[in-house]
Write an enzyme that holds these catalytic residues in place. Structure first.
Site, PDB file in Angstrom:
ATOM      1  N   HIS A   1       0.889  -1.220  -0.093  1.00 12.14           N
ATOM      2  CA  HIS A   1      -0.005  -0.076   0.098  1.00 12.14           C
ATOM      3  C   HIS A   1       0.797   1.033  -0.082  1.00 12.14           C
ATOM      4  CE1 HIS A   1       0.854  -0.467   4.392  1.00 12.14           C
ATOM      5  NE2 HIS A   1       0.486   0.644   4.518  1.00 12.14           N
TER       6      HIS A   1
HETATM    7  C1  UD1 Z   1      -2.063   5.215   6.055  1.00 11.92           C
HETATM    8  C2  UD1 Z   1      -0.775   5.802   6.764  1.00 11.92           C
HETATM    9  C3  UD1 Z   1       0.346   4.864   6.597  1.00 11.92           C
HETATM   10  C4  UD1 Z   1      -0.126   3.371   6.937  1.00 11.92           C
HETATM   11  C5  UD1 Z   1      -1.575   3.092   6.343  1.00 11.92           C
HETATM   12  C6  UD1 Z   1      -2.219   1.812   6.934  1.00 11.92           C
HETATM   13  C7  UD1 Z   1      -0.365   8.210   6.702  1.00 11.92           C
HETATM   14  C8  UD1 Z   1       0.229   9.339   6.184  1.00 11.92           C
HETATM   15  N1  UD1 Z   1      -0.332   6.995   6.024  1.00 11.92           N
HETATM   16  O1  UD1 Z   1      -1.975   5.260   4.593  1.00 11.92           O
HETATM   17  O2  UD1 Z   1       1.227   5.161   7.284  1.00 11.92           O
HETATM   18  O3  UD1 Z   1       0.736   2.452   6.598  1.00 11.92           O
HETATM   19  O4  UD1 Z   1      -2.542   4.122   6.522  1.00 11.92           O
HETATM   20  O5  UD1 Z   1      -3.109   0.989   6.512  1.00 11.92           O
HETATM   21  O6  UD1 Z   1      -1.112   8.407   7.761  1.00 11.92           O
HETATM   22  N2  UD1 Z   1      -9.337   4.718   1.801  1.00 11.92           N
HETATM   23  C9  UD1 Z   1     -10.694   3.938   1.952  1.00 11.92           C
HETATM   24  N3  UD1 Z   1     -11.292   3.576   2.687  1.00 11.92           N
HETATM   25  C10 UD1 Z   1     -10.471   3.754   4.000  1.00 11.92           C
HETATM   26  C11 UD1 Z   1      -9.270   4.484   4.134  1.00 11.92           C
HETATM   27  C12 UD1 Z   1      -8.657   4.861   3.063  1.00 11.92           C
HETATM   28  O7  UD1 Z   1     -11.074   3.832   0.584  1.00 11.92           O
HETATM   29  O8  UD1 Z   1     -11.097   3.348   5.111  1.00 11.92           O
HETATM   30  C13 UD1 Z   1      -8.540   4.804   0.510  1.00 11.92           C
HETATM   31  C14 UD1 Z   1      -9.068   6.336   0.086  1.00 11.92           C
HETATM   32  O9  UD1 Z   1      -9.065   6.716  -1.284  1.00 11.92           O
HETATM   33  C15 UD1 Z   1      -7.797   7.184   0.708  1.00 11.92           C
HETATM   34  C16 UD1 Z   1      -6.507   6.236   0.478  1.00 11.92           C
HETATM   35  O10 UD1 Z   1      -7.111   4.917   0.737  1.00 11.92           O
HETATM   36  O11 UD1 Z   1      -7.511   8.393  -0.263  1.00 11.92           O
HETATM   37  C17 UD1 Z   1      -5.369   6.404   1.419  1.00 11.92           C
HETATM   38  O12 UD1 Z   1      -5.867   6.632   2.744  1.00 11.92           O
HETATM   39  P1  UD1 Z   1      -4.986   7.333   3.813  1.00 11.92           P
HETATM   40  O13 UD1 Z   1      -5.308   7.196   5.146  1.00 11.92           O
HETATM   41  O14 UD1 Z   1      -4.759   8.717   3.399  1.00 11.92           O
HETATM   42  O15 UD1 Z   1      -3.269   6.885   3.533  1.00 11.92           O
HETATM   43  P2  UD1 Z   1      -3.137   5.150   3.473  1.00 11.92           P
HETATM   44  O16 UD1 Z   1      -2.401   4.854   2.242  1.00 11.92           O
HETATM   45  O17 UD1 Z   1      -4.172   4.283   3.971  1.00 11.92           O
HETATM   46  N1  UDP Z   2      -3.574  -6.529   8.602  1.00 13.14           N
HETATM   47  C1  UDP Z   2      -4.972  -7.135   8.576  1.00 13.14           C
HETATM   48  N2  UDP Z   2      -5.649  -7.315   7.491  1.00 13.14           N
HETATM   49  C2  UDP Z   2      -5.184  -7.089   6.222  1.00 13.14           C
HETATM   50  C3  UDP Z   2      -3.770  -6.557   6.195  1.00 13.14           C
HETATM   51  C4  UDP Z   2      -3.195  -6.269   7.241  1.00 13.14           C
HETATM   52  O1  UDP Z   2      -5.397  -7.380   9.685  1.00 13.14           O
HETATM   53  O2  UDP Z   2      -5.651  -7.322   5.334  1.00 13.14           O
HETATM   54  C5  UDP Z   2      -3.055  -6.073   9.910  1.00 13.14           C
HETATM   55  C6  UDP Z   2      -1.849  -6.802   9.903  1.00 13.14           C
HETATM   56  O3  UDP Z   2      -1.785  -8.001  10.747  1.00 13.14           O
HETATM   57  C7  UDP Z   2      -1.121  -5.617  10.868  1.00 13.14           C
HETATM   58  C8  UDP Z   2      -1.721  -4.520  10.318  1.00 13.14           C
HETATM   59  O4  UDP Z   2      -2.854  -4.606   9.719  1.00 13.14           O
HETATM   60  O5  UDP Z   2      -1.498  -6.049  12.164  1.00 13.14           O
HETATM   61  C9  UDP Z   2      -0.916  -3.775   9.583  1.00 13.14           C
HETATM   62  O6  UDP Z   2      -1.386  -2.735   9.008  1.00 13.14           O
HETATM   63  P1  UDP Z   2      -0.992  -1.823   7.761  1.00 13.14           P
HETATM   64  O7  UDP Z   2       0.101  -2.893   6.909  1.00 13.14           O
HETATM   65  O8  UDP Z   2      -2.177  -1.344   7.076  1.00 13.14           O
HETATM   66  O9  UDP Z   2      -0.018  -0.664   8.422  1.00 13.14           O
HETATM   67  P2  UDP Z   2       1.573  -0.457   8.300  1.00 13.14           P
HETATM   68  O10 UDP Z   2       1.919  -1.349   9.403  1.00 13.14           O
HETATM   69  O11 UDP Z   2       2.156  -0.511   7.179  1.00 13.14           O
HETATM   70  O12 UDP Z   2       1.426   1.169   9.090  1.00 13.14           O
END
Ligand code: UD1
Ligand code: UDP
Length: 373
Positions: free
Chosen positions: A217
């Site tokens: 992601h």
């Molecule tokens: C965010 C965090 C990242 C973390 C990740 C975990 C920041 C800068 N980034 O990245 O560090 O690793 O979460 O998963 O805080 N969206 C949906 N539904 C949701 C959430 C997001 O559709 O419930 C989509 C939207 O299009 C959104 C995009 O995902 O614009 C990105 O979401 P955002 O929270 O901005 O960043 P992540 O890539 O999720």
């Molecule tokens: N995770 C989950 N379902 C998924 C992918 C990840 O439960 O489909 C859990 C994973 O086991 C871990 C956490 O989500 O506990 C990691 O989140 P993510 O990779 O979104 O964020 P990051 O750690 O990169 O910030």
């Protein structure tokens, strides 16, 4: 927890902030530890709404036995500036209305920095869980969130020794730094029975050690068509040897649609792209995978705990202990390298690891002991 110290005092009102998927498993053990001591702590759970889909939020609250949030800020998605600002505006009202004694933030997402910044400007102490991690890559939004949050925190709880060294090198008083271990791993241990009884492998017709698990992601990997397509090409090649299971983050799914990559994926049933999975099913898949390919932060640590081979599709990691002690290998984003390292693992050339100190089920107790004093 030294309960006698707080006998004639009011319980400390402590806001626990979570907003994005990886935050929930980090706050859950702290919440559960605090509610054991109602005379010592009055925790309030604030959900910023950075993540809002059921499979990125609500399902985790249920799995992790977290209560309904006391306060939801419902900020949703936006650009970095707008999202951070919206959280700050909403959280400032919360701090004004609730008057907390401490704000606890976890990890490195926008919600972490936004709430820490509001609290410090209102003279409310801040505790940062997972402090001191550094990728040294300032193009990652998380790195900025980490550096700034650490600079304004009063309690810095670290997961590995390198984090403490980073903080001291940045001039942070060593009295504020507490090496307590990893709350994400605390959750893994706490819910062992639940994921051990998941039937996801059976449902997906998979056998233990008989598939590769993938998550991606990071904007650097999925936001550029060419890079993302090259990684998918590698996954299709790996899929010729072994099933590849890819629960895709909403950002990643959005890119698959935008870049018209659905056809490329669906042309091969050995690469199975799914919606994000619930915690127990995902952990069950992670624990029994032959190999995990990821760019996630937390998954590098979870695979180290399970001693499952992990190849991280990034040029750097802020979690070096997963490399020095764990099963993680940084393979970068070059498709040939990803394929080469994957085939090595699939052919049995795996890195053995050990579990870092304090990655156990006492992490929340250590944190609460410090906060309670
Ligand atoms: C965010 C965090 C990242 C973390 C990740 C975990 C920041 C800068 N980034 O990245 O560090 O690793 O979460 O998963 O805080 N969206 C949906 N539904 C949701 C959430 C997001 O559709 O419930 C989509 C939207 O299009 C959104 C995009 O995902 O614009 C990105 O979401 P955002 O929270 O901005 O960043 P992540 O890539 O999720
Ligand atoms: N995770 C989950 N379902 C998924 C992918 C990840 O439960 O489909 C859990 C994973 O086991 C871990 C956490 O989500 O506990 C990691 O989140 P993510 O990779 O979104 O964020 P990051 O750690 O990169 O910030």
């Amino acid at each position: 927890m030294k309960k006698e110290k707080r006998i004639d005092k009011k319980p400390k009102k402590i806001i626990l902030v979570a907003g994005a998927r990886p935050n929930f498993m980090k706050i859950a053990p702290i919440w559960c530890e605090m509610i054991k001591y109602p005379d010592g702590f009055k925790p309030l759970f604030v959900h910023t709404g950075q993540h809002y889909d059921d499979e990125m939020s609500r399902f985790f609250l249920e799995d992790l036995e977290l209560p309904e949030p006391d306060i939801c800020l419902n900020v949703g998605s936006a650009s970095h500036g707008a999202q951070t600002a919206k959280i700050m505006i909403a959280f400032e009202k919360v701090v004004n209305e609730t008057g907390p004694d401490l704000v606890v933030v976890v990890g490195d997402v926008n919600s972490t920095l936004a709430c820490a910044l509001v609290a410090v400007k209102m003279h409310v102490p801040v505790a940062h869980i997972e402090a001191g991690l550094r990728s040294r890559d300032r193009t990652m939004p998380e790195e900025i969130n980490r550096i700034l949050t650490d600079q304004i925190s009063d309690y810095l709880f670290t997961t590995e020794p390198a984090a403490g060294e980073n903080l001291q090198a940045e001039g942070i008083d060593s009295g504020k730094i507490h090496y307590v271990g990893n709350t994400m791993i605390h959750s893994l241990i706490r819910y062992r029975e639940k994921y051990e009884s998941s039937d996801i492998l059976k449902k997906m017709n998979l056998i233990q050690g008989g598939y590769v698990l993938v998550t991606l992601h990071r904007p650097k990997n999925v936001d550029h068509r060419e890079t993302f397509q090259e990684i998918l090409d590698v996954l299709l090649k790996i899929g010729k040897d072994i099933p590849v299971i890819f629960p895709a983050h909403p950002r990643t799914q959005k890119r698959i649609r935008e870049f018209n990559l659905s056809e490329m994926i669906s042309s091969d049933h050995r690469l199975r792209v799914l919606d994000p999975l619930g915690y127990f099913d995902f952990i069950a898949l992670e624990k029994h995978a032959r190999l995990v390919l990821t760019d996630s932060g937390g998954i590098q640590e979870e695979t180290t705990f399970f001693q499952v081979p992990c190849l991280t599709i990034r040029e750097n990691t802020e979690r070096p202990i997963t490399i020095s002690k764990g099963t993680n290998v940084l393979v970068g984003t070059d498709p040939d390298q990803i394929l080469k390292y994957s085939r090595d693992v699939l052919n049995g050339r795996v890195k053995r690891g050990t579990i870092p100190k304090f990655w156990d089920d006492q992490v929340a107790r250590r944190i609460v002991d410090v906060i309670g004093c």
